[in-house]
Design a protein around this motif. Structure first.
Motif, short mmCIF file in Angstrom:
data_model
loop_
_atom_site.label_atom_id
_atom_site.label_comp_id
_atom_site.label_asym_id
_atom_site.label_seq_id
_atom_site.Cartn_x
_atom_site.Cartn_y
_atom_site.Cartn_z
N ASP A 253 49.12 42.41 48.37
CA ASP A 253 48.14 42.70 49.42
C ASP A 253 47.47 44.05 49.17
O ASP A 253 46.26 44.20 49.30
CB ASP A 253 48.81 42.72 50.81
CG ASP A 253 49.24 41.32 51.22
OD1 ASP A 253 48.75 40.34 50.62
OD2 ASP A 253 50.10 41.22 52.13
N VAL A 254 48.29 45.03 48.83
CA VAL A 254 47.74 46.38 48.59
C VAL A 254 46.83 46.36 47.35
O VAL A 254 45.72 46.90 47.37
CB VAL A 254 48.89 47.41 48.42
CG1 VAL A 254 48.36 48.76 47.95
CG2 VAL A 254 49.64 47.57 49.74
N LEU A 255 47.26 45.68 46.29
CA LEU A 255 46.46 45.67 45.06
C LEU A 255 45.16 44.87 45.22
O LEU A 255 44.15 45.22 44.61
CB LEU A 255 47.29 45.14 43.89
CG LEU A 255 48.30 46.16 43.37
CD1 LEU A 255 49.31 45.52 42.43
CD2 LEU A 255 47.58 47.32 42.66
N ARG A 256 45.19 43.85 46.05
CA ARG A 256 43.94 43.09 46.32
C ARG A 256 42.91 44.04 46.94
O ARG A 256 41.75 44.07 46.54
CB ARG A 256 44.22 41.93 47.26
CG ARG A 256 42.99 41.06 47.53
CD ARG A 256 43.26 39.95 48.53
NE ARG A 256 44.29 39.02 48.09
CZ ARG A 256 45.55 38.96 48.57
NH1 ARG A 256 45.91 39.78 49.55
NH2 ARG A 256 46.42 38.11 48.11
N GLU A 257 43.38 44.85 47.88
CA GLU A 257 42.49 45.81 48.53
C GLU A 257 42.06 46.91 47.55
O GLU A 257 40.91 47.37 47.58
CB GLU A 257 43.19 46.42 49.75
CG GLU A 257 43.24 45.50 50.95
CD GLU A 257 41.85 45.33 51.54
OE1 GLU A 257 41.12 44.43 51.09
OE2 GLU A 257 41.49 46.11 52.45
N CYS A 258 42.98 47.33 46.71
CA CYS A 258 42.65 48.36 45.71
C CYS A 258 41.53 47.84 44.79
O CYS A 258 40.58 48.56 44.47
CB CYS A 258 43.87 48.75 44.89
SG CYS A 258 45.02 49.79 45.78
N ALA A 259 41.67 46.59 44.35
CA ALA A 259 40.64 46.01 43.47
C ALA A 259 39.29 45.97 44.21
O ALA A 259 38.24 46.21 43.61
CB ALA A 259 41.06 44.61 43.04
N ARG A 260 39.32 45.71 45.49
CA ARG A 260 38.07 45.62 46.28
C ARG A 260 37.40 46.99 46.39
O ARG A 260 36.18 47.10 46.25
CB ARG A 260 38.40 45.08 47.69
CG ARG A 260 37.19 44.94 48.60
CD ARG A 260 37.59 44.50 50.00
NE ARG A 260 38.40 45.45 50.75
CZ ARG A 260 37.94 46.57 51.30
NH1 ARG A 260 36.68 46.91 51.19
NH2 ARG A 260 38.77 47.37 51.96
N ILE A 261 38.18 48.04 46.63
CA ILE A 261 37.54 49.36 46.84
C ILE A 261 37.19 50.07 45.53
O ILE A 261 36.62 51.16 45.53
CB ILE A 261 38.40 50.29 47.74
CG1 ILE A 261 39.72 50.68 47.04
CG2 ILE A 261 38.64 49.68 49.10
CD1 ILE A 261 40.39 51.90 47.64
#
Ligand SMILES: C[S@@+](CC[C@H](N)C(=O)[O-])C[C@H]1O[C@@H](n2cnc3c(N)ncnc32)[C@H](O)[C@@H]1O
Length: 353
Positions: A58-66
């Motif tokens: 979940d955290v890495l999905r958001e990291c990829a997005r930002i």
């Protein structure tokens, strides 16, 4: 890149998922972090590996997005140990990062020569740093991070270039085996945190993959190493830290001043401040101080990565010679350590100190 509504040069005091939910797409240029390893350290509750990996996904999905289109992510992990088994976490993280369309560039081994000695398996002597980029257009600036060549002054022996230097005098690519000393006792950067990044390791990443003015994000700031290095190299920083104690140490590190008791978060901050202000180090203390007085920088052994590489090369040379002696049935040579092998500065070719 979208930088409005982005809390630049601040560390969010709480769960990184709350911060990520507020950040716009593509607002950071570099993400570099060491997440909790799920080892049951004092700052983490140990959970089933699958639960841990789902949260990290979940955290890495958001990291990829930002991450900006030309951005990069460096994810530093060790192993998950459970009931005697050992799972290198980067093996599990690799497909997660790929699943968000990120492109692998390097798997860096961060090796150490010291640590606990295992009795039922080989002692663990390295962790890994996975480097992925968002796209094929990404920054990799080698010049600020070159290391001395093995034979700095070697020249061509024949041909048109006879007599000219055969390798780049500015130094070479550091390679993907890094030997930065980890931050344990006697390291001047040590704070109360058990798993800090060394600043020189983060500087290598920041200097090679960002430009001045860009934004470096660490979702798990701990005591703020990534923030301090980004700030010192004229980059912006941003991130989160859940633990209030570590968060306050990170802020004290960034401020770089003694607190009301005359304490600094670590010896480095103390020495830097005393040097800047012309104050005597003996008058101040730092959080993890053991002895009576802090020492001056000139009295301490602070080695760059090259020292540890040379030490490793020397040790391997010794082991080879000792093994050859065993095979021949001769007496083993004496291991003279780094001191016995010390060369005069003008004789050093491998690494400068
Ligand atoms: C391996 S440490 C990072 C240390 C850091 N690299 C440094 O140099 O100090 C991981 C940190 O993540 C923090 N942490 C764990 N879960 C978190 C979460 N959900 N949000 C923010 N921080 C978290 C822990 O308190 C811990 O300090």
């Amino acid at each position: 890149m979208q930088k409005q509504n982005v809390p630049l040069n601040a560390i969010f005091p709480g769960d990184v998922r709350q911060l990520l939910a507020k950040l716009p797409d593509g607002c950071v240029d570099l993400i570099v972090s060491s997440p909790p390893y799920n080892l049951g350290k004092e700052y983490e509750a140990k959970r089933a590996l699958q639960v841990y990996l789902e949260e990290q996904t979940d955290v890495l999905r958001e990291c990829a997005r930002i991450l900006a289109p030309q951005g990069a992510i460096f994810w530093q992990v060790g192993s998950f140990a459970d009931a005697g088994s050992l799972i290198p976490l980067d093996i599990r993280f690799f497909p997660i990062l790929e699943s968000f369309g990120l492109i692998p560039r390097n798997r860096i081994a961060w090796a150490r020569q010291h640590g606990l000695h295992a009795s039922r398996k080989f002692s663990c002597r390295y962790e890994t740093i996975l480097w992925f980029t968002k796209g094929d257009e990404y920054l990799f600036d080698l010049d600020p991070i070159r290391v001395p060549q093995k034979y700095q002054n070697k020249t061509f022996h024949r041909g048109d270039k006879h007599g000219e230097l055969s390798c780049n005098p500015a130094g070479k690519n550091p390679g993907d085996i890094w030997l930065f000393r980890n931050v344990k006792h006697n390291h001047e950067e040590q704070t109360v945190h058990p798993c800090q990044f060394p600043e020189d390791l983060i500087a290598r990443i920041v200097l090679s993959t960002t430009r001045e003015g860009q934004v470096v994000f660490d979702p798990y700031m701990g005591t703020g190493t990534v923030a301090v290095v980004a700030r010192d190299h004229k980059r912006h920083f941003m991130g989160a830290e859940l633990d209030a104690g570590y968060h306050s140490v990170a802020l004290r590190r960034l401020k770089g001043e003694p607190d009301e008791r005359g304490y600094f978060p670590n010896l480095k901050t103390l020495r830097d401040w005393c040097e800047r202000k012309g104050k005597p180090v003996e008058k101040y203390r730092f959080d993890v101080q053991v002895g009576d007085k802090p020492t001056n920088r000139s009295a301490s052994k602070i080695y760059p990565e090259g020292h540890h590489l040379e030490e490793l090369a020397r040790r391997l040379e010794y082991e080879e010679a000792a093994f050859a002696a065993d095979v021949r049935g001769d007496e083993r040579p004496v291991d003279e350590g780094m001191n016995g092998k010390r060369k005069k500065p003008e004789e050093r070719t491998l690494f400068s100190e």
